[in-house]
Every structure is written in C-alpha cells, then in structure tokens.
Design an enzyme around this catalytic site. Structure first.
Site, PDB file in Angstrom:
ATOM      1  N   TYR A   1       5.082   4.967  14.625  1.00 17.38           N
ATOM      2  CA  TYR A   1       4.420   3.455  14.081  1.00 17.38           C
ATOM      3  C   TYR A   1       3.907   2.184  15.905  1.00 17.38           C
ATOM      4  CZ  TYR A   1       2.851  -0.430  11.645  1.00 17.38           C
ATOM      5  OH  TYR A   1       2.200  -1.944  10.936  1.00 17.38           O
ATOM      6  N   ASP A   2       5.630   1.612  16.037  1.00 18.41           N
ATOM      7  CA  ASP A   2       5.695   1.546  17.209  1.00 18.41           C
ATOM      8  C   ASP A   2       4.716   1.277  18.342  1.00 18.41           C
ATOM      9  OD1 ASP A   2       7.262   0.640  14.896  1.00 18.41           O
ATOM     10  OD2 ASP A   2       8.929  -0.069  16.452  1.00 18.41           O
TER      11      ASP A   2
ATOM     12  N   VAL B   1       9.482  -4.522   1.446  1.00 20.37           N
ATOM     13  CA  VAL B   1      10.621  -5.150   1.001  1.00 20.37           C
ATOM     14  C   VAL B   1      10.031  -6.068   0.063  1.00 20.37           C
ATOM     15  CG1 VAL B   1      10.657  -7.413   2.718  1.00 20.37           C
ATOM     16  CG2 VAL B   1      13.219  -6.517   1.256  1.00 20.37           C
TER      17      VAL B   1
HETATM   18  P1  NAD Z   1      -2.283  -0.515   4.187  1.00 18.92           P
HETATM   19  O1  NAD Z   1      -0.660   1.190   3.629  1.00 18.92           O
HETATM   20  O2  NAD Z   1      -2.176  -0.897   2.080  1.00 18.92           O
HETATM   21  O3  NAD Z   1      -3.131  -0.445   4.123  1.00 18.92           O
HETATM   22  C1  NAD Z   1      -3.174   1.118   4.883  1.00 18.92           C
HETATM   23  C2  NAD Z   1      -4.761   1.691   4.584  1.00 18.92           C
HETATM   24  O4  NAD Z   1      -5.204   2.562   6.253  1.00 18.92           O
HETATM   25  C3  NAD Z   1      -4.760   2.261   3.210  1.00 18.92           C
HETATM   26  O5  NAD Z   1      -6.083   1.576   2.543  1.00 18.92           O
HETATM   27  C4  NAD Z   1      -4.444   3.566   3.824  1.00 18.92           C
HETATM   28  O6  NAD Z   1      -4.946   4.267   2.961  1.00 18.92           O
HETATM   29  C5  NAD Z   1      -5.812   4.087   5.248  1.00 18.92           C
HETATM   30  N1  NAD Z   1      -5.116   5.210   5.923  1.00 18.92           N
HETATM   31  C6  NAD Z   1      -4.695   5.330   7.015  1.00 18.92           C
HETATM   32  N2  NAD Z   1      -4.350   6.134   7.642  1.00 18.92           N
HETATM   33  C7  NAD Z   1      -5.282   6.257   7.560  1.00 18.92           C
HETATM   34  C8  NAD Z   1      -6.772   7.103   8.468  1.00 18.92           C
HETATM   35  N3  NAD Z   1      -6.190   8.587   9.221  1.00 18.92           N
HETATM   36  N4  NAD Z   1      -8.127   6.841   8.381  1.00 18.92           N
HETATM   37  C9  NAD Z   1      -8.835   6.827   7.189  1.00 18.92           C
HETATM   38  N5  NAD Z   1      -7.808   5.031   6.405  1.00 18.92           N
HETATM   39  C10 NAD Z   1      -6.041   5.229   6.695  1.00 18.92           C
HETATM   40  O7  NAD Z   1      -1.421  -1.318   4.883  1.00 18.92           O
HETATM   41  P2  NAD Z   1      -2.074  -2.944   5.133  1.00 18.92           P
HETATM   42  O8  NAD Z   1      -0.308  -3.569   4.908  1.00 18.92           O
HETATM   43  O9  NAD Z   1      -2.995  -3.443   4.826  1.00 18.92           O
HETATM   44  O10 NAD Z   1      -1.416  -3.017   6.356  1.00 18.92           O
HETATM   45  C11 NAD Z   1      -3.035  -2.689   7.250  1.00 18.92           C
HETATM   46  C12 NAD Z   1      -3.014  -2.522   9.060  1.00 18.92           C
HETATM   47  O11 NAD Z   1      -2.449  -4.011   9.870  1.00 18.92           O
HETATM   48  C13 NAD Z   1      -2.106  -1.549   9.327  1.00 18.92           C
HETATM   49  O12 NAD Z   1      -2.978  -1.019  11.571  1.00 18.92           O
HETATM   50  C14 NAD Z   1      -1.516  -1.988   9.857  1.00 18.92           C
HETATM   51  O13 NAD Z   1      -0.258  -1.701  10.830  1.00 18.92           O
HETATM   52  C15 NAD Z   1      -1.128  -3.790   9.718  1.00 18.92           C
HETATM   53  N6  NAD Z   1      -0.224  -4.343   9.560  1.00 18.92           N
HETATM   54  C16 NAD Z   1       0.289  -5.217   8.400  1.00 18.92           C
HETATM   55  C17 NAD Z   1       1.673  -5.849   8.194  1.00 18.92           C
HETATM   56  C18 NAD Z   1       1.670  -6.312   7.093  1.00 18.92           C
HETATM   57  O14 NAD Z   1       3.390  -7.024   6.903  1.00 18.92           O
HETATM   58  N7  NAD Z   1       1.281  -5.874   6.074  1.00 18.92           N
HETATM   59  C19 NAD Z   1       2.238  -6.367   9.851  1.00 18.92           C
HETATM   60  C20 NAD Z   1       1.999  -5.693  11.045  1.00 18.92           C
HETATM   61  C21 NAD Z   1       0.388  -4.788  11.194  1.00 18.92           C
HETATM   62  N1  UDP Z   2      14.704  -3.388   2.960  1.00 17.10           N
HETATM   63  C1  UDP Z   2      15.889  -3.805   1.921  1.00 17.10           C
HETATM   64  N2  UDP Z   2      15.219  -3.464   1.037  1.00 17.10           N
HETATM   65  C2  UDP Z   2      14.440  -2.596   0.780  1.00 17.10           C
HETATM   66  C3  UDP Z   2      13.692  -2.089   1.476  1.00 17.10           C
HETATM   67  C4  UDP Z   2      14.025  -3.326   2.637  1.00 17.10           C
HETATM   68  O1  UDP Z   2      16.477  -4.954   2.694  1.00 17.10           O
HETATM   69  O2  UDP Z   2      14.773  -2.430  -0.482  1.00 17.10           O
HETATM   70  C5  UDP Z   2      15.033  -4.736   4.554  1.00 17.10           C
HETATM   71  C6  UDP Z   2      15.041  -3.797   5.618  1.00 17.10           C
HETATM   72  O3  UDP Z   2      16.008  -2.433   6.027  1.00 17.10           O
HETATM   73  C7  UDP Z   2      13.634  -4.989   6.663  1.00 17.10           C
HETATM   74  C8  UDP Z   2      13.526  -5.879   5.895  1.00 17.10           C
HETATM   75  O4  UDP Z   2      13.921  -5.417   4.811  1.00 17.10           O
HETATM   76  O5  UDP Z   2      15.604  -5.282   7.237  1.00 17.10           O
HETATM   77  C9  UDP Z   2      12.019  -5.820   6.566  1.00 17.10           C
HETATM   78  O6  UDP Z   2      11.898  -4.250   5.777  1.00 17.10           O
HETATM   79  P1  UDP Z   2      10.199  -3.552   5.215  1.00 17.10           P
HETATM   80  O7  UDP Z   2      10.292  -2.363   5.598  1.00 17.10           O
HETATM   81  O8  UDP Z   2       9.581  -4.127   3.917  1.00 17.10           O
HETATM   82  O9  UDP Z   2       9.412  -4.521   6.553  1.00 17.10           O
HETATM   83  P2  UDP Z   2       9.814  -4.264   7.681  1.00 17.10           P
HETATM   84  O10 UDP Z   2       9.575  -5.451   9.187  1.00 17.10           O
HETATM   85  O11 UDP Z   2      10.967  -3.632   8.267  1.00 17.10           O
HETATM   86  O12 UDP Z   2       8.666  -3.421   9.072  1.00 17.10           O
END
Ligand code: NAD
Ligand code: UDP
Length: 317
Positions: free
Chosen positions: A150-151, A192
């Site tokens: 992912y990262d 979380v």
């Molecule tokens: P989510 O998992 O709820 O939504 C992701 C969506 O992408 C899902 O509907 C999934 O089915 C779709 N998807 C995954 N792989 C796919 C593919 N190959 N083709 C088509 N669709 C695909 O996640 P989210 O929280 O809505 O995150 C959306 C975006 O924002 C992601 O790119 C994520 O990395 C980024 N993001 C989210 C957060 C957060 O806290 N929510 C934080 C940082 C980055």
């Molecule tokens: N975490 C936790 N309990 C849970 C799920 C997550 O303590 O049931 C912690 C996790 O180890 C991390 C933080 O909550 O330190 C945020 O986790 P999350 O998976 O929401 O997202 P991240 O920021 O790590 O991508």
C-alpha cells in the site's frame, strides 16, 4: 463550477460514495466506477436512478477507458482498498491496483484532456520521524514490510502522476489523505473506528492493538471531501497537499471516547501489528494557505452521525 462530467474511481467505497453524493448535489454528472472489492453498491442506493448518476463495474488495473463517457472533465482516482486488513489480504493485487490502476487512470485523463486527482495517503510518510508531517518530509517507509504493498504502491502512484505531468503535460492534483471516518464506512473493514464502534454496539470488548499509546488524527468525512473538491478546483498547486484534521489523539483515547458516547463496553488488548506507525498528525499549513481548507468537525461532533450509520448498517445484516 457545475455541469462537469466527473469520474470517481472507487466510487462505491467510503470516501468515494460521500464524494459522489456531494458532486451530484453540486449539479455535476457523476460516473462512479468500482470493482466492489471493498466497497458496496448499497452505499450509493440513494443516487441510483438519479438522471446525473451512473455506477459502472470495472477493475482499474485492467483497461477501462472504453467503458467511460467520451467527454470527461475530472477524474477523482480513489480506487484502492484502504484498510490494512483489506489491502494486506492480497498484497500483490493492492500493488497492481496502485500502479496499473493509476497508470490506466492517468492515460485516460491524458487522452480525454481532463484533470485527475490522486487519492494518496499519509502512509507515504510511514512511521514518521518528523512530527507533525509536512509535505516535504520524505518519510520512513519499509520498502518490503507488510504495509509496503500500500505505502510503496501509493508512492509509485504519486511518482507516476508527477511523471505524467512532467512528460505528458497531464493536469494532476495529489491529495495526501490522513485517517478519515464517518457514515459510509464498512462495519467489517477492520479500521480502528469501524472496529471500535461495531464492537461497542455489539457489547464486545474494544480491541486495542499494543498499549494504545500510538496516535492518529481523525478527520470527519464531510471535511475531507470538502478538501478534495477544493484541491481539484484550484490552480495554485498540483500538490501534494495534506488533507486531514490535526487534532491528534491516542488509540486508547479513541476507544474511551467511543465507550463514553455509546454508553457501554470494555477494553481488551491485542498485539501491535508489524510496522504500525507510532505517531501520525498532518501539518495542514499548505492546505490552509492554498485551499482555504479548515476541518470544522470535532471528533465528539462527528461520532454521533457515524454511530447512527453503524447502527443502521448492523441492523441490516
Ligand atoms: P474503501 O475501501 O472504502 O474504498 C475503496 C474503493 O475502491 C472500494 O469501493 C473498492 O471496491 C474500490 N476498489 C479497490 N480496488 C479497485 C480496483 N482495482 N478497481 C476498481 N475499484 C477498486 O476506502 P476509502 O476509505 O474510501 O479510501 C478511498 C481512497 O482514499 C483510497 O485510495 C485510499 O487509499 C485513500 N485514503 C483513504 C483514507 C481514509 O482514512 N479513508 C486515508 C488515506 C488514503
Ligand atoms: N487499531 C486498534 N484496534 C483495532 C484496529 C486498529 O488498536 O481494532 C489501531 C492500529 O493498530 C493503528 C490505529 O488503530 O495504530 C489505526 O489503525 P487503522 O487500521 O484504522 O489505520 P492505519 O492508520 O493504521 O492505516
């Protein structure tokens, strides 16, 4: 601006569905594209049948340009699983979604003369040694640990977006999104907030990983979506721009606040996952100055509508 045609990849997910709702309300024609790996079509039930909304099934890692409308103004590229358990379940697929998916989305954007916003992440900073994290911090990421799919996938996606801009003049914006929560999250996604609220509502113990002293900074979804739209519709920066709420809290504090608001529950501990970042907090100076971005919803205010969403979602299972 209204009346644009906008593609939202990952449109059935948590952020994507909230973004689609906002863009339709602003008068745009919105095409959501998703493979339903982690998102649910049900997230978009209220938009189905709307004259300016369409939901397409496609995988961004495969060519999908023939499926989307010929005239396209904007592409919000969100498709990618975001929760650690989901993106680690099939890590090779996660990397391919980020690399091939972003390549396909950029090529489509270039061919259509549109503008693309990439949903990057605070995970590009890894386990940060600089705190809070400004955009010019280059991060502390394991290149081959369990979070690398992912990262490093998102870091590759950022590199691709910048290279498409530099070599092909493609119009891009890069958002680095920090932890966001709110209605539309999947109860089983393992993040979380989803875990703690689901556990509290079911009367189960909240699972704190490690000692719970690690921190996150939680942004309410409406604030985050506002930041995405602001970044997309301005011409002062391509980014990357951090978007999130700088209110930093420990995981233990998150658990305790949820217990208080739900009104019941207990805590338990589980081992800390490998490479779990110790601290995370966005420096949003750039977003404030260039976008006029300001997160307005405190965690206390964002929790009740989020809990109400989870209550509804759980009662339907
Ligand atoms: P989510 O998992 O709820 O939504 C992701 C969506 O992408 C899902 O509907 C999934 O089915 C779709 N998807 C995954 N792989 C796919 C593919 N190959 N083709 C088509 N669709 C695909 O996640 P989210 O929280 O809505 O995150 C959306 C975006 O924002 C992601 O790119 C994520 O990395 C980024 N993001 C989210 C957060 C957060 O806290 N929510 C934080 C940082 C980055
Ligand atoms: N975490 C936790 N309990 C849970 C799920 C997550 O303590 O049931 C912690 C996790 O180890 C991390 C933080 O909550 O330190 C945020 O986790 P999350 O998976 O929401 O997202 P991240 O920021 O790590 O991508």
């Amino acid at each position: 601006m209204s009346g644009m045609t906008i593609l939202v990849t990952g449109g059935a997910g948590f952020l994507g569905s909230n973004l689609c709702r906002r863009l339709v309300a602003e008068g745009h024609r919105v095409v959501a594209l998703d493979n339903f790996q982690t998102g649910q079509g049900g997230n978009l039930d209220d938009l189905r049948g709307h004259a300016r909304f369409e939901l397409l099934e496609a995988d961004v890692a495969e060519p999908f340009d023939h499926k989307v409308p010929a005239a396209l103004d904007r592409v919000y590229h969100l498709a990618c699983p975001a929760s650690p358990p989901h993106y680690q379940r099939d890590p090779v697929r996660t990397m391919m979604t980020n690399v091939l998916g972003t390549l396909n989305a950029l090529e489509l954007t270039r061919q259509r003369g549109a503008r693309l916003l990439l949903a990057s992440t605070s995970e590009v900073y890894g386990d940060p040694e600089v705190h809070p994290q400004p955009e010019d911090y280059r991060g502390n990421v394991s290149p081959n640990g369990p979070r690398a799919c992912y990262d490093e996938g998102k870091r590759a996606a950022e590199a691709l977006a910048m290279d498409y801009h530099r070599t092909r003049q493609t119009d891009i914006r890069i958002a680095r999104i920090f932890n966001t929560y709110g209605p539309g999250m999947a109860p089983d996604d393992g993040r979380v907030i989803s875990n703690f609220i689901t556990q509290a509502l079911r009367g189960e113990a909240l699972t704190i990983y490690g000692d719970g002293s690690q921190t996150r900074s939680l942004c309410y979804v409406d604030d985050l979506v506002d930041g995405l739209v602001r970044l997309m519709e301005q011409d002062r920066t391509l980014g990357p721009v951090n978007l999130g709420n700088p209110g930093e809290v420990t995981v233990r504090d998150i658990a305790q606040t949820i217990l208080e608001v739900v009104g019941r529950g207990t805590l338990t501990t589980r081992p800390l996952p490998t490479d779990d970042p110790r601290r995370r907090c966005p420096d949003i100076t750039r977003a404030r100055a260039l976008l006029g971005f300001e997160p307005r919803t405190s965690f206390r205010d964002g929790l009740p509508p989020t809990i109400a969403w989870f209550e509804r979602a759980l009662s339907q299972h």
